[in-house]
Scaffold this active site. Structure first.
Site, PDB file in Angstrom:
ATOM      1  CB  CYS A 140      25.653  52.776  71.900  1.00 13.18           C
ATOM      2  SG  CYS A 140      24.425  52.971  70.593  1.00 13.18           S
TER       3      CYS A 140
ATOM      4  CG  HIS B 116      15.784  57.376  67.389  1.00 14.78           C
ATOM      5  ND1 HIS B 116      16.696  56.546  66.788  1.00 14.78           N
ATOM      6  CD2 HIS B 116      15.350  56.717  68.496  1.00 14.78           C
ATOM      7  CE1 HIS B 116      16.802  55.436  67.481  1.00 14.78           C
ATOM      8  NE2 HIS B 116      16.000  55.517  68.534  1.00 14.78           N
TER       9      HIS B 116
END
Length: 231
Positions: free
Chosen positions: A185, A92
């Protein structure tokens, strides 16, 4: 029939820690007993939106970062947080729209899987409203929104006692080189992208918020009520 109300909290550019702190306050608020809770029966919770001020790597319930990797990432100048959301490691940072819906799914008539699908639908609709065609959701383990083999929106949620937290991260003008230091991920052989890269122009977080809110109201069939203060 009256639509459920969701409180809209636009935090602006804040640290990831500030987002987590506000999320925790809303979780406690929703989990409180009705006798001590100010929310009415039609209030479903809050939609927390922000743009992170600095680079942050997060790991999910399944991990995704070893102690050695954590040390290496912090040496790059990034924060590293372990979170309670689903999924593995992601990034992020500035130029990214973070959306954390803290919702009582019962008040929206949703289950966890339909909540995740709704988040994906919001991101797909936002891409369409921005003039970007071809965005699509994929089945697990490829949860999120993709353009071909490039992920534009990561999704990872937590749900306890029907109340959700965490949510999605949409790359608007994110510096994508930060993703090169991890396997996003845990998906080997896939890439990441952003609205700016795909549309070949600079797309800010502020620009996409109206489209996102339109998509959220359509998908969740709710009314958004702006909060004057994050508190």
């Amino acid at each position: 029939m009256r639509q459920p109300a969701v409180r809209l909290v636009w935090m602006g550019r804040v640290s990831y820690a500030e987002l987590l702190a506000l999320q925790d306050r809303w979780l406690r608020r929703l989990q409180a007993e009705p006798s001590t809770e100010a929310l009415s029966g039609t209030d479903a919770g809050a939609l927390l939106l922000c743009e992170p001020t600095g680079p942050v790597y997060t790991a999910g319930l399944r991990g995704g970062l070893t102690p050695e990797e954590t040390t290496r990432l912090r040496a790059l100048g990034a924060e590293v947080h372990a979170t309670g959301r689903g999924g593995l490691a992601t990034f992020h940072g500035p130029g990214q729209l973070l959306c954390h819906p803290v919702l009582d799914l019962r008040r929206l008539g949703l289950r966890l899987r339909t909540h995740v699908a709704a988040l994906e639908a919001c991101a797909v609709r936002l891409c369409e409203l921005q003039g970007l065609q071809g965005a699509r959701a994929r089945s697990p383990p490829y949860t999120g929104v993709w353009l071909g083999e490039r992920k534009i929106c990561a999704i990872g949620v937590r749900c306890g006692r029907h109340i959700t937290s965490h949510g999605q991260a949409l790359n608007c003008s994110t510096d994508l080189t930060w993703f090169e230091h991890i396997v996003p991920c845990g998906l080997v052989g896939t890439g990441v992208t952003s609205l700016s890269k795909e549309l070949q122009r600079h797309v800010t977080v502020d620009e996409v918020i109206p489209s996102f809110l339109e998509a959220f109201k359509e998908t969740y069939k709710c009314t958004l009520i702006s909060e004057d203060s994050p508190n």
